[in-house]
Design an enzyme around this catalytic site. Structure first.
Site, mmCIF file in Angstrom:
data_model
loop_
_atom_site.group_PDB
_atom_site.id
_atom_site.type_symbol
_atom_site.label_atom_id
_atom_site.label_comp_id
_atom_site.label_asym_id
_atom_site.label_seq_id
_atom_site.Cartn_x
_atom_site.Cartn_y
_atom_site.Cartn_z
ATOM 1 N N GLU A 444 0.809 -1.220 0.000
ATOM 2 C CA GLU A 444 0.000 0.000 0.000
ATOM 3 C C GLU A 444 0.843 1.270 0.000
ATOM 4 O O GLU A 444 0.723 2.130 0.862
ATOM 5 C CB GLU A 444 -0.955 -0.023 1.202
ATOM 6 C CG GLU A 444 -2.005 -1.117 1.038
ATOM 7 C CD GLU A 444 -2.973 -1.212 2.189
ATOM 8 O OE1 GLU A 444 -4.180 -1.345 1.933
ATOM 9 O OE2 GLU A 444 -2.541 -1.163 3.355
ATOM 10 N N GLU A 511 -4.670 -9.737 0.073
ATOM 11 C CA GLU A 511 -5.459 -9.618 1.299
ATOM 12 C C GLU A 511 -6.912 -9.811 0.906
ATOM 13 O O GLU A 511 -7.396 -9.183 -0.042
ATOM 14 C CB GLU A 511 -5.282 -8.253 1.969
ATOM 15 C CG GLU A 511 -3.892 -7.994 2.521
ATOM 16 C CD GLU A 511 -3.749 -6.613 3.157
ATOM 17 O OE1 GLU A 511 -4.791 -6.014 3.524
ATOM 18 O OE2 GLU A 511 -2.616 -6.135 3.283
#
Length: 991
Positions: A444, A511
Site C-alpha cells: 500500500e 489480502e
C-alpha cells in the site's frame, strides 16, 4: 572521523553510516562436529538481557553526552532487550492503521519529522569480549531496531542505521578494548524511515530483536548464495554455491537420513532429487567447508537445501511443474504481552496452527520477519511471500479516497536509494530459504518508478522467484512491477470479471476476507474460484493474529486492549482485531471455516461410499486413515476404518456398506481423514479433512399425550397439567411463566426479536443506520389482539403485535400447550413494502442463570452462520452459555448455531428445558447477555454481572459478511428482506 548528526533523522540521503553490507543469515562453526550439532556458535555472544536505560520524550531532553566514556549511567533504570520501550513503562503504544501517528498533531510532510515529540531511548550495555572471541575482528549485529539509531563504543562513534526490520551490523574492531567495554545506543522512534513504515500496526520503538557480538576466522565466508536448478523432468538437480571468501570451499551434501549424495566444489549434481514443497518439505543438509592453503578446515557452514522450481508457465504459477494454489494468511509478528517481540515458541505455535488448519502459505505483512521464521517455514513447509519493509499508506489514501498530492515514494528520485536499501537488505539476508517463493515490494505505497526499481532489482538478482506488488492497481503505467495481478478485498464478482477477460497475469488476493470481529462470511465464494478459473491462484486472509495487548482495567483485571485504551490519539481503535487466532494465541471460531475451505483433500460421502478428491500436488493419501461413521442424533451407530491410496491430483470412489438403514430417520454419514502417525506439526489422529452427508427426513409429528386445564382470568390465562403450569399475560402480551415440577423457567418473558448485537462488519457497512427501525421494534411493540382456543388436550394462546417500524408490518406468536408440558411455538411475521433488511427474525427470552449447561444437536461445534457454515458439521456438542460469548475485541453478536435440531438447557442437576425444531432446523444463540448488553459494551469487562441465560431462537439470522469491514454488505442470499413474510416453529419441552 564521522561526527553523528541529528539532521540525519530527516535526511533522505543518510539511512546508514558505517553499516556493513547486508549478507545471508548463515551460521558457521569451527568443526564439522559442531556444525552437525548446531546450536549456539562459539563465535557469537548474545547481548540480550538487562541494559541501562533513559527515556526522553524528545531529543532536546535526552542526555546528549551519555555515550561518553566518563558519563556515569549507573543510576539509570534498566530495560530488557529485546523489548519495546512502550511496553516497559515508558511512553505509551499507539495503534493507527492508514494515517500517520502524528496526523492532526503536527503539520510535517516527508521527509521531515515531528521534533517536539520524537521519543529517545538511551541504552547502555557494558561487556567484556569472551575469551574465545579475542584477538579476532569483532562485529555487532542489531537484528531489529525501531526506527533509527546511533551507536558508540567506548566513547567513539561507530555508526547509524534506519530500517526497523532488517539487521544492521557494524565493525567494532577499531574501538574495542581489553576488559570492560561501554556500548551506547541512542534510539529514535521517528526518522525519515518512519514515513516508509506506515503499516497497520502498533507504533513502538526500541531494540526489539536480538543483539549479539560475533567474530569470524580469517578467510571467513561473509556471504553465501545457494541456488538450485532442476531439469524439465525434475530428474536431476544442480546445486550452485557462491561463498564470499578467497579460500577454497568444499561442499558436502547429505540427504535427510545423513547419506552423502554429492560432494566436491560447486556445482554439485544430484540425480532423482527429493523435491521441496509445503506438502513434503524435504531438506538436504549442506556443509560448506572453508579450507586454508594446507587443506585444513577454517570454518563449516551448515545450510538446509530444498530443491524446487517456482516459475510462471503459460500465465500460471507452477511449483515443480504443478499449478499452485495459495491457501494463505497474512501474519504480523505479535504477542499480547510483548508486541512484536516474539519467541521461537510463538513461531512454532503459529506454524503448527497453520499446518493443522490447512494453511499452506504466509505473507510476512508488511516487513521481513525474524530470520528464524524462515528456517521454520523451510522445515515445516509453508510457502512464503517475503515482503520488504515499506508502506506509505497515509501519504496517498485519506478516508478511503486516493489523493496523490504528496505520495511517497512515487517516482521521486530522492527516495530511490532509501527504498532500494530495504529491498537489498531483505534479499541478501533471506535469499537462501526454499520456502520463499515470492518477493514483495512492500504494501500500500501506491506506484511509481521507485517501487518499479525495487522490482527490477529482485528480478536481476533472482530468477528463481517471482515479484509481487499490489499497488499497481492504482496506476497501470507501472504494471510491470508485479508478475501477478494482486488485489485487496476485491469482491468475488470483480475477480470473476478479471479472470473472464483473458488476462495476461494470474490472480492472487494478497489480502481478502477481512476477518475483523465476527467475520469470514462468504469466504467460500473466493475458494470456489480455485476450481473454476486456473488463473485464480488463491489468497491470503487478513489476518492471522489479533494485534491486541494485555492491559489491566481500573479494578486490576487483565483484558485484551486495542487502540485508544492507552489514551493513544489519534487511533483506529479495534481495527487491530482481524485475526483468526486471538492475541493470546487461542483459536477463533472463524478458524473452523478456514480449515474446511482450505482442505487439500475433499471428501464427499453418500449412502454407499465416499468420493475422495485429492487436490494435493505431490502427495498421495497413504499417510492418512479414512474413518467413516454413520450416526443418529450424534450417537455413532457404525464406524469403519479404511486404508486408501489416492494419487495426487486424482479422484477415487471408495465403497462403504452400512448395515443401518431406516428411511424414516435422519442419519449423518461422515468421512474423516486422519493422520496415521505423529508429525512435527500434529499428533497421530489429527483430522485433516472431513465431509458429511445429512439424510434429512421430516420429523414425526405425534400428538402429545395428556390433558390440560385452562383457567382464563381477567388478566392472566393459565394452562395446567400434571407437574407443569404455564401462564400468559393479556396485559404484557406474552407468556410469563413456565413451571416444570415447581421450577420456574421464565426469568424474563419472550418477545419477538429483530436485532442482533452489531458486528464490526455491520458497523462498517452502516447497517444500523439503514435498519435501525428493527432495533426499536425489538424493544417496543403493541399487542393488538389476544386469542384463546381451548380443547381437552391442548390450548392455543395467540398474541398479535404491531411494530413501530411500519403500520403494515405485523408479528404474531402462538403458544400451543399440550398435556405433556410441551409448548409448541409458532412465530409469524408479515412484511411490508419498502422495509430495510432485518438482522434476525427470532423470539428471545431469559431463564435463570443457573441453567447454563447446553447440549446441542446442531451444526457446530463452533459458532456458525448462514454464510459461514461450510466448516460446521451436524453433531452432538456440549458447552456452557458463557462459551458462546466469543472473544472478539469488542463484544458483538457471537455464539450462534445453525441447523439446530434441539438444544437442551440444564442446570447442575440436569433439570431445565429443551428447544426442538418442528419443520425446519433453527438458528439459536444461548448466551449470558442480551443483544443490547453486548452492543453497549466496548470491552468484555464492561459487560454486566451474569444474572440470566438468554435464549434466542431464530428462524433466520443474516450472515456476518467479510469481503471487507468498511462498507461491504452481506451477500444478498444471506440477507433477510424486511418485506418478506416468514414463519418458524419450535417446541419447548421439559428435560
Amino acid at each position: 572521523m564521522t561526527v553523528p548528526d541529528l539532521a540525519w533523522l530527516s535526511d533522505l540521503s543518510v539511512f546508514n553510516v558505517n553499516r556493513l553490507p547486508a549478507h545471508s543469515d548463515h551460521v558457521y562453526y569451527a568443526t564439522m562436529e559442531e556444525a552437525r550439532q548446531g546450536g549456539n556458535m562459539n563465535w557469537r555472544h548474545s547481548l540480550n538481557g538487562s541494559w541501562k536505560f533513559h527515556y526522553a520524550s524528545n531529543a532536546e531532553s535526552r542526555p546528549a553526552s551519555f555515550w561518553k566514556q566518563e558519563a556515569n549511567c549507573s543510576g539509570w533504570d534498566t530495560i530488557q532487550v529485546p523489548g519495546h520501550i512502550q511496553l516497559q513503562g515508558y511512553g505509551a503504544p499507539q495503534y493507527v492503521n492508514t494515517m500517520y501517528p502524528w496526523d492532526g498533531i503536527s503539520p510535517v510532510r516527508p521527509p521531515h519529522i515531528q521534533e517536539d515529540h520524537n521519543p529517545v531511548g538511551s541504552y547502555v550495555k557494558t561487556f567484556s569480549v569472551p575469551e574465545q572471541m579475542t584477538d579476532q575482528p569483532l562485529y555487532i549485529s542489531f537484528q531489529g531496531v525501531e526506527s533509527a539509531f546511533f551507536i558508540w563504543l567506548n566513547g567513539q562513534f561507530v555508526g547509524y542505521s534506519e530500517d526497523s526490520f532488517t539487521p544492521a551490523d557494524f565493525d567494532l574492531t577499531p574501538f574495542v578494548t581489553e576488559g570492560e567495554n561501554k556500548l551506547a545506543v541512542e534510539v529514535y522512534q521517528r526518522s525519515t524511515g518512519s514515513w516508509l513504515e506506515d503499516q497497520d500496526f502498533w507504533r513502538f520503538s526500541g531494540i526489539f530483536r536480538d543483539v549479539y557480538l560475533y567474530t569470524a576466522p580469517e578467510g571467513h565466508a561473509k556471504d553465501v548464495h545457494i541456488r538450485t536448478e532442476l531439469n524439465d523432468a525434475f530428474s536431476e538437480a544442480v546445486l550452485h554455491v557462491e561463498a564470499q571468501t578467497e579460500r577454497d570451499v568444499y561442499c558436502l551434501l547429505e540427504d535427510a537420513e545423513g547419506r552423502v549424495v554429492a560432494e566436491g566444489p560447486s556445482p554439485l549434481t544430484v540425480s532423482d532429487p527429493e523435491l521441496w514443497s509445503a506438502e513434503s518439505p524435504y531438506l538436504y543438509r549442506l556443509f560448506l567447508q572453508v579450507k586454508n592453503e594446507e587443506g585444513g578446515i577454517i570454518e563449516v557452514i551448515p545450510e538446509r537445501v530444498g530443491f524446487r522450481r517456482f516459475e510462471m508457465k503459460n500465465k500460471i504459477m507452477h511449483l515443480n511443474g504443478k499449478r499452485i494454489v495459495f491457501k494463505g494468511v497474512n501474519r504480523h509478528e505479535f504477542n499480547a504481552r510483548t508486541g512484536r517481540v516474539i519467541t521461537k515458541e510463538d513461531m512454532i505455535w503459529d506454524i503448527q496452527t497453520m499446518k493443522q488448519n490447512n494453511i499452506n502459505a504466509v505473507r510476512t505483512s508488511h516487513y521481513p520477519n525474524q530470520t528464524e521464521w524462515y528456517r521454520l517455514c523451510d522445515e515445516y513447509g509453508l510457502y512464503v511471500i517475503d515482503e520488504m519493509n515499506l508502506e506509505t499508506h497515509g501519504s496517498w489514501q485519506k478516508m478511503g479516497k486516493v489523493d496523490t498530492e504528496w505520495t511517497i515514494p512515487g517516482s521521486k528520485p530522492e527516495w530511490n536509494d532509501i527504498v532500494l536499501d530495504r529491498a537489498k537488505s531483505m534479499y541478501e539476508r533471506d535469499k537462501n530459504h526454499p520456502s520463499i517463493l515470492i518477493w514483495s515490494c512492500g504494501n500500500e505505497s501506491h506506484a511509481g518508478d521507485v517501487i518499479l526499481n525495487a522490482s527490477k532489482y529482485f528480478k536481476e538478482q533472482d530468477s528463481s522467484r517471482l515479484v509481487h506488488y499490489e499497488g499497481v492497481f492504482y496506476d497501470r503505467d507501472f504494471d510491470e512491477t508485479s508478475d501477478m495481478e494482486s488485489r485487496m478485498y476485491a469482491k468475488p464478482a470483480d475477480i470473476e470479471d478479471y479472470l473472464s477477460a483473458d488476462p495476461e497475469k494470474p490472480y492472487i488476493s494478497c489480502e481478502y476476507i477481512h476477518a475483523m470481529g465476527n467475520s469470514l462470511g462468504g469466504m467460500y465464494k473466493y475458494t470456489d474460484l480455485e476450481e473454476t478459473y486456473p488463473m485464480y491462484q488463491g489468497g491470503f486472509i487478513w489476518d492471522f493474529i489479533d494485534q491486541s495487548l494485555l492491559k489491566k482495567n481500573r479494578f486490576g483485571e487483565e483484558f485484551l486492549a486495542y487502540g485508544g485504551d492507552f489514551d493513544d490519539r489519534p487511533t483506529d481503535y479495534n481495527f487491530c482485531g482481524n485475526g483468526i487466532v486471538t492475541a493470546d494465541r487461542k483459536l477463533s471460531p472463524k478458524m473452523q471455516e478456514v480449515k474446511f475451505l482450505y482442505q487439500n483433500i475433499k471428501l464427499f460421502p453418500d449412502q454407499t461410499g465416499v468420493r475422495i478428491k485429492n487436490e494435493q500436488l505431490f502427495k498421495g493419501t497413504d499417510s492418512y486413515e479414512l474413518v467413516c461413521t454413520i450416526s443418529e442424533e450424534g450417537v455413532v451407530l457404525e464406524e469403519k476404518s479404511l486404508t486408501i491410496q489416492v494419487d495426487p491430483l486424482s479422484e477415487q470412489y471408495v465403497p462403504v456398506k452400512w448395515a443401518t438403514e431406516d428411511e424414516q430417520k435422519e442419519y449423518v454419514i461422515e468421512a474423516s481423514l486422519r493422520l496415521k502417525e505423529k508429525t512435527i506439526w500434529a499428533e497421530a489422529g489429527h483430522e485433516v479433512a472431513f465431509g458429511q452427508l445429512i439424510s434429512q427426513t421430516a420429523p414425526k409429528k405425534a400428538t402429545p399425550a395428556g390433558n390440560v386445564t385452562v383457567v382464563e382470568g381477567d388478566v392472566t390465562i393459565g394452562v395446567h397439567g400434571d407437574h407443569f403450569s404455564v401462564l400468559f399475560s393479556k396485559a404484557s402480551g406474552t407468556l410469563v411463566s413456565l413451571q416444570y415440577a415447581g421450577e420456574e423457567m421464565i426469568a424474563a418473558p419472550p418477545y419477538p426479536l429483530f436485532w442482533r448485537a452489531m458486528t464490526d462488519n455491520d458497523k462498517g457497512n452502516q447497517f444500523a443506520f439503514a435498519s435501525s427501525g428493527w432495533y426499536t421494534s425489538s424493544f417496543v411493540r403493541t399487542c393488538t389482539n389476544v386469542q384463546l382456543e381451548a380443547a381437552e388436550d391442548h390450548a392455543v394462546i395467540r398474541f398479535e403485535y404491531r411494530l413501530p417500524i411500519s403500520e403494515q408490518a405485523k408479528a404474531s406468536v402462538s403458544y400451543a400447550v399440550y398435556g405433556d408440558g410441551s409448548v409448541h411455538v409458532t412465530n409469524n411475521y408479515q412484511g411490508a413494502e419498502g422495509l430495510s433488511d432485518m438482522p434476525i427474525y427470532a423470539l428471545s427470552f431469559k431463564v435463570p442463570a443457573e441453567y447454563d449447561q447446553l447440549d446441542w444437536y446442531a451444526m457446530g461445534p463452533d459458532e456458525n452462520y448462514a454464510d459461514r457454515e461450510k466448516g460446521a458439521r451436524l453433531g452432538r456438542f456440549q458447552n456452557k452459555s458463557a462459551d458462546n460469548v466469543s472473544p472478539y475485541l469488542v463484544p458483538q453478536e457471537s455464539g450462534a448455531r445453525t441447523g439446530v435440531r434441539y438444544v437442551k438447557i440444564a442446570n447442575d442437576c440436569q433439570k431445565g428445558i429443551a428447544v426442538h425444531y418442528v419443520n425446519e432446523p433453527l438458528t439459536c444463540t444461548i448466551s449470558p447477555y442480551t443483544a443490547f448488553e453486548l452492543e453497549n459494551a466496548a470491552h468484555h469487562y464492561e459487560l454486566p454481572p451474569v444474572h440470566y441465560t438468554v435464549v434466542t431462537v431464530a428462524g433466520r439470522q443474516m450472515g456476518v459478511g467479510g469481503d471487507d469491514s468498511w462498507g461491504a454488505p452481506v451477500h444478498a442470499e444471506h440477507r433477510i428482506q424486511g418485506e418478506t413474510n416468514m414463519t418458524f416453529e419450535f417446541i419447548l419441552k421439559p428435560l
